[in-house]
Scaffold this motif. Structure first.
Motif, PDB file in Angstrom:
ATOM      1  N   TRP A 116       0.849  -1.201   0.000  1.00 57.84           N
ATOM      2  CA  TRP A 116       0.000   0.000   0.000  1.00 57.84           C
ATOM      3  C   TRP A 116       0.882   1.249   0.000  1.00 57.84           C
ATOM      4  N   TYR A 117       0.442   2.245  -0.790  1.00 52.42           N
ATOM      5  CA  TYR A 117       1.192   3.502  -0.927  1.00 52.42           C
ATOM      6  C   TYR A 117       0.263   4.693  -0.735  1.00 52.42           C
ATOM      7  N   TYR A 118       0.852   5.775  -0.237  1.00 54.56           N
ATOM      8  CA  TYR A 118       0.184   7.073  -0.317  1.00 54.56           C
ATOM      9  C   TYR A 118       0.737   7.784  -1.545  1.00 54.56           C
ATOM     10  N   VAL A 119      -0.151   8.328  -2.356  1.00 51.48           N
ATOM     11  CA  VAL A 119       0.249   9.067  -3.562  1.00 51.48           C
ATOM     12  C   VAL A 119      -0.373  10.450  -3.482  1.00 51.48           C
ATOM     13  N   PHE A 120       0.462  11.495  -3.704  1.00 49.51           N
ATOM     14  CA  PHE A 120      -0.053  12.871  -3.636  1.00 49.51           C
ATOM     15  C   PHE A 120       0.359  13.638  -4.892  1.00 49.51           C
ATOM     16  N   GLY A 121      -0.607  14.225  -5.575  1.00 48.89           N
ATOM     17  CA  GLY A 121      -0.303  14.994  -6.783  1.00 48.89           C
ATOM     18  C   GLY A 121      -1.561  15.528  -7.434  1.00 48.89           C
ATOM     19  N   VAL A 122      -1.381  16.119  -8.620  1.00 44.63           N
ATOM     20  CA  VAL A 122      -2.505  16.709  -9.360  1.00 44.63           C
ATOM     21  C   VAL A 122      -3.116  15.655 -10.284  1.00 44.63           C
ATOM     22  N   ILE A 123      -4.431  15.544 -10.236  1.00 47.46           N
ATOM     23  CA  ILE A 123      -5.151  14.588 -11.097  1.00 47.46           C
ATOM     24  C   ILE A 123      -5.407  15.215 -12.464  1.00 47.46           C
ATOM     25  N   LYS A 124      -5.059  14.489 -13.516  1.00 50.20           N
ATOM     26  CA  LYS A 124      -5.401  14.902 -14.888  1.00 50.20           C
ATOM     27  C   LYS A 124      -6.372  13.867 -15.449  1.00 50.20           C
ATOM     28  N   GLN A 125      -7.461  14.355 -16.023  1.00 46.67           N
ATOM     29  CA  GLN A 125      -8.460  13.431 -16.568  1.00 46.67           C
ATOM     30  C   GLN A 125      -8.569  13.635 -18.071  1.00 46.67           C
ATOM     31  N   SER A 126      -8.365  12.578 -18.839  1.00 46.87           N
ATOM     32  CA  SER A 126      -8.559  12.698 -20.292  1.00 46.87           C
ATOM     33  C   SER A 126      -9.048  11.371 -20.842  1.00 46.87           C
TER      34      SER A 126
END
Length: 684
Positions: A109-119
Motif C-alpha cells: 500500500w502507498y500514499y500518492v499525492f499529486g494533481v489529477i489529470k483526466q482525459s
C-alpha cells in the motif's frame, strides 16, 4: 544558542549548507525563521472515484500490475504504473526516477499525492509524491511548502526543519516581554514557530501567524521609531530658510498649484527652517505634482548656499527628473549648475563631475544609485531627495546622508499605500500626502478583456494610431520562460511586428537593454517616431509621453494593483482621451474583483485600500519597500488590525522606556539591533 552554523545540523554538511545560504539560511535560527510560502492539506484520503480534474489529492492505493520502465531517448526514462483502490484505477507517470522500480512492489500500500489529470475517461498523476504507507510522515497532516533554490527539494527542507525543531525547541526564547505577550493574547515564540512550520490545526496556525507577525512588526516599528527619535535628538542639521529663488519659480510657472501641493510645501518649509534634519515622505498619486514640490525644496537649499541631490531608482526616471529641473530653471530664467550622474556616465565626464561636486561648483546633481557610491563627495550637501522610496531602503538613505552634515531628506513615492501601513513602513519619516489632482487632469477609461478578446485591443490600437496617437503594450517577462506561460516582451514584439502591426513602427524596451539603447527608444517614442512601444514594467515610472493614449497590459492578473495603477498613469497626460486595457487570463472571482477595482476608481489611495481588503497588507511589506530583506513579513501577516495594534504599542513603549532598558526587553532589543545593524544610531 540558536546561532549554530547550519552545516553542523545532521544531514546538512558543506554542500547542502551552500544551497541553504542561497535562501539566506546560515544558522539554526535562520532555518527556524524561514517560514513556508503555503501549505498542502493531506489530512483526508480521497477515493479514486471522488477525485476532481486539475485538483491535488491524496490517494491510498496498491499497484495493479508490474510497472514498466521505458527509455524514450537519451537522458529520458519514463516509468508508467497503474494503481487501484476499492473504487477505481489511476495511472502514475514518473520521469527519470529509475530508483522507484525497486520500491514499486505489487500488493504493497502507498500514499500518492499529486494533481489529477483526466482525459478520455482515464485518470493520471504526473510525477506525484509516493511513499510506503507504513513509512509515510506526511499523510494525515497539513504539510509546508517552502521557497526553494536549485538542488534543494521541499522534502529535504521539511525534514531539516523538523529535525531542527526537535533538537532546539526548548532553546527558542521569547522575544516579546511576557507582560506584553499576555496583554495582546500572543502565544510563546516556540509554539508559534512550530505551528507556522507544522500546524496542528487551523486555530493554532492562526494564533501562530498573528503572534509571529506581531513580533516581527514590533521589531521593525520600534527600530524605525528609534531611528526617527535618534535623528531628532542626536544630530543638528542645516538651516535652510532662503526661499527667494523657489518663490521666483512659483511666480513663473504657468499654472496654479493645488491646495494639497501648497500645504505640503508649507510643511517642507517648516522642516527646512529647523536645525534638526528633515526626514519627510511625500506620497502622491501619479500626476499629482510631487516633482514641482521637490524642486521647490531643492531651490530653497541652493538659495541658502547648499548643494542638493535627487536620486531615482532607474536611469529613465532620473533623466526625466533632470530634464524637468532644467525645464523649470529655464522657465524662471535661473542660472544654476545642474549635473547628471549614472552608472553609464563615461569615465572622463564622471571624473569632471566628481571634481566639480567636491569643490561646490555643481549645485544640483541628479542621478541613480551611482550617487551613493564611494568616491562621490559633496562640498556642502544640504538636501537629499529620493524618488520611488520603495526601491531604496533605510540603509541606502543612510549612505547618502553620511556624505554631508546630516542633510535634510525628502522622499517621494507615487506608490499609493494606505496611511496606516505607510506609518508602519516609513516609521522613521514624517508623512505628507498630496491627495488632490491638478485641474484638467482627465480620467483614463479602464477596460478589462479576456485573453480571447485580445484581438479587439489590437484593433483599437490600430484605430488610435490612425488618428495620430501612440500606444504602450506591457508584457510581464523579457523572454519566453518554459515554466510560466506568460507573454514575453520580446516574443510579443516579434509576433506583432510580423502580423497585426507589420505596417507600423514598433519599439521594444526592457530592463536587459543597456542605458543608451533604452534612452534612444524612449526618445524616439517621445518624438513620435514609434507608434507602439512594447515594454516590460521598466516604463512603470518616469516615461512621460503626452501623445500616448492606450496602455494595454497583458497578463494583468500577474501584476499588483498598485503597479497596474502606476502603468495606467503613463497615459492620460495629454489633451486626448486615454484608455487602459487590462487582459486578464485568470478566470477566478478574486482576480475579476481586483480588476474591477481599477475600473471603478482612478484614485490610487482608494485602489490601495481596496487591495488591502482583498489581499491583506502582506504585499505592502515586500523587501523592496522597507529595505529589510531579512524579514519576509508578507508570508505571515494578513490582519491590518495587528499593524495598528503594534503601532500604538511601539509609541507607548518608547515613551515610557526609550532605551528599552531592563531584562524583559533584552531579547527584543537584541533583535532590533540585529535587524538594523548598519544603523549605529539605534539605542546609543
Amino acid at each position: 544558542m540558536l546561532d549554530v552554523d547550519i552545516q553542523f545540523l545532521k544531514g546538512v554538511g558543506l554542500a547542502r549548507a551552500e544551497k541553504l545560504h542561497r535562501l539566506g539560511i546560515y544558522t539554526i535560527k535562520d532555518l527556524l525563521d524561514y517560514f513556508p510560502l503555503k501549505y498542502e492539506d493531506r489530512r483526508s484520503v480521497k477515493n479514486i472515484i471522488d477525485v476532481e480534474d486539475g485538483k491535488k489529492c491524496l490517494l491510498k492505493v496498491q499497484l495493479f500490475e508490474q510497472p514498466k520502465n521505458t527509455r524514450v531517448r537519451k537522458n529520458m526514462n519514463i516509468i508508467k504504473a497503474v494503481v487501484k483502490d476499492d473504487t477505481g484505477f489511476a495511472a502514475l507517470t514518473f520521469f527519470n526516477q529509475d530508483f522507484l522500480m525497486d520500491r514499486l512492489v505489487l500488493d504493497k500500500w502507498y500514499y500518492v499525492f499529486g494533481v489529477i489529470k483526466q482525459s478520455f475517461g482515464k485518470l493520471e498523476l504526473i510525477s506525484p509524491e509516493i511513499e510506503f504507507c507504513e513509512k509515510d510522515w506526511k499523510a494525515g497532516k497539513i504539510t509546508p511548502v517552502y521557497g526553494l533554490t536549485y538542488g534543494l527539494t521541499n522534502n529535504e527542507l521539511t525534514k531539516l526543519t523538523r529535525l531542527a525543531l526537535e533538537l532546539y525547541y526548548d532553546k527558542i526564547e521569547d522575544v516579546v516581554p511576557d507582560e506584553i505577550r499576555e496583554q495582546h493574547n500572543l502565544i510563546h515564540r516556540k509554539s508559534a514557530i512550530k505551528n507556522l512550520h507544522f500546524p496542528e490545526n487551523g486555530r493554532k496556525y492562526n494564533q501562530a501567524k498573528r503572534s509571529m507577525a506581531f513580533e516581527k512588526l514590533l521589531i521593525m516599528q520600534l527600530g524605525l521609531l528609534s531611528i526617527k527619535s535618534s535623528l531628532r535628538s542626536s544630530f543638528s542639521g542645516n538651516v535652510i530658510n532662503n526661499t527667494e529663488i523657489s518663490d521666483k519659480l512659483m511666480e513663473k510657472i504657468p499654472y496654479e498649484l493645488t491646495a494639497a501641493q501648497k500645504k505640503v510645501i508649507d510643511e517642507i518649509k517648516e522642516d527646512l527652517k529647523k536645525q534638526k534634519p528633515m526626514n519627510r515622505l511625500v506620497q502622491g498619486d501619479v500626476g499629482s505634482g510631487k516633482t514641482v514640490v521637490a524642486i521647490y525644496a531643492i531651490l530653497s537649499a541652493v538659495g541658502s548656499g547648499y548643494q542638493s541631490s535627487m536620486m531615482a531608482p532607474t536611469e529613465i526616471l532620473a533623466l526625466q527628473h533632470y530634464d524637468t529641473i532644467m525645464e523649470y530653471l529655464k522657465m524662471a530664467d535661473l542660472n544654476i549648475n545642474v549635473a547628471f550622474l549614472s552608472g553609464s556616465t563615461k569615465a572622463k565626464e564622471k571624473k569632471k563631475i566628481l571634481e566639480d561636486l567636491k569643490n561646490g561648483e555643481i549645485q544640483i546633481i541628479v542621478g541613480t544609485h551611482a550617487l551613493i557610491e564611494k568616491g562621490v563627495e559633496f562640498k556642502n550637501i544640504g538636501l537629499v531627495v529620493t524618488d520611488e522610496q520603495h526601491r531604496f531602503g533605510v540603509r541606502q538613505r543612510a549612505m547618502i546622508s553620511n556624505k554631508g552634515n546630516n542633510p535634510d531628506i525628502l522622499v517621494m513615492t507615487a506608490t499609493p499605500i494606505p496611511r496606516t501601513l505607510a506609518l508602519m513602513i516609513y516609521g522613521d519619516l514624517d508623512i505628507s500626502i498630496i491627495d488632490e489632482m491638478p485641474p484638467g487632469r482627465q480620467k483614463v477609461i479602464t477596460t478589462v478583456l479576456k485573453q480571447s478578446d485580445k484581438q479587439k485591443a489590437y484593433d483599437f490600437i490600430r484605430a488610435q494610431v490612425a488618428e495620430g496617437r501612440q500606444s504602450y503594450i506591457v508584457a510581464p517577462l523579457v523572454e519566453e520562460s518554459e515554466t510560466m506561460e506568460l507573454d514575453s516582451a520580446v516574443e510579443i514584439f516579434n509576433t506583432l511586428k510580423d502580423s497585426h502591426f507589420s505596417d507600423l513602427k514598433l519599439g521594444l524596451l526592457h530592463g536587459k537593454m543597456n542605458s543608451k539603447d533604452k534612452e534612444k527608444i524612449i526618445n524616439e517614442f517621445y518624438e513620435g517616431k514609434i507608434n507602439v512601444l512594447v515594454s516590460t514594467t521598466v516604463i512603470e515610472v518616469g516615461v512621460n509621453v503626452p501623445n500616448a493614449v492606450v496602455m494595454l497590459v497583458l497578463n494583468a492578473e500577474r501584476f499588483g494593483l498598485a503597479q497596474l495603477h502606476q502603468l495606467r498613469g503613463r497615459v492620460g497626460r495629454g489633451k486626448y482621451q486615454s484608455y487602459c486595457i487590462l487582459v486578464n487570463e485568470n478566470k477566478s472571482k478574486k482576480s475579476a474583483d481586483r480588476m474591477n477595482i481599477l475600473k471603478k476608481t482612478d484614485n490610487g489611495f482608494l485602489v490601495a485600500e481596496e487591495d488591502l481588503k482583498i489581499r491583506g497588507p502582506g504585499d505592502f511589506f515586500g523587501t523592496r519597500q522597507h529595505g529589510l530583506s531579512k524579514y519576509e513579513i508578507q508570508n505571515i501577516i494578513n490582519d491590518v488590525e495587528v499593524v495598528r495594534e503594534v503601532q500604538d504599542l511601539s509609541k507607548n513603549i518608547l515613551a515610557e522606556n526609550p532605551g528599552l532598558n531592563g531584562k524583559s526587553f533584552e531579547n527584543l532589543k537584541k533583535e532590533i539591533i540585529n535587524l538594523f545593524k548598519d544603523e549605529s544610531i539605534i539605542f546609543n
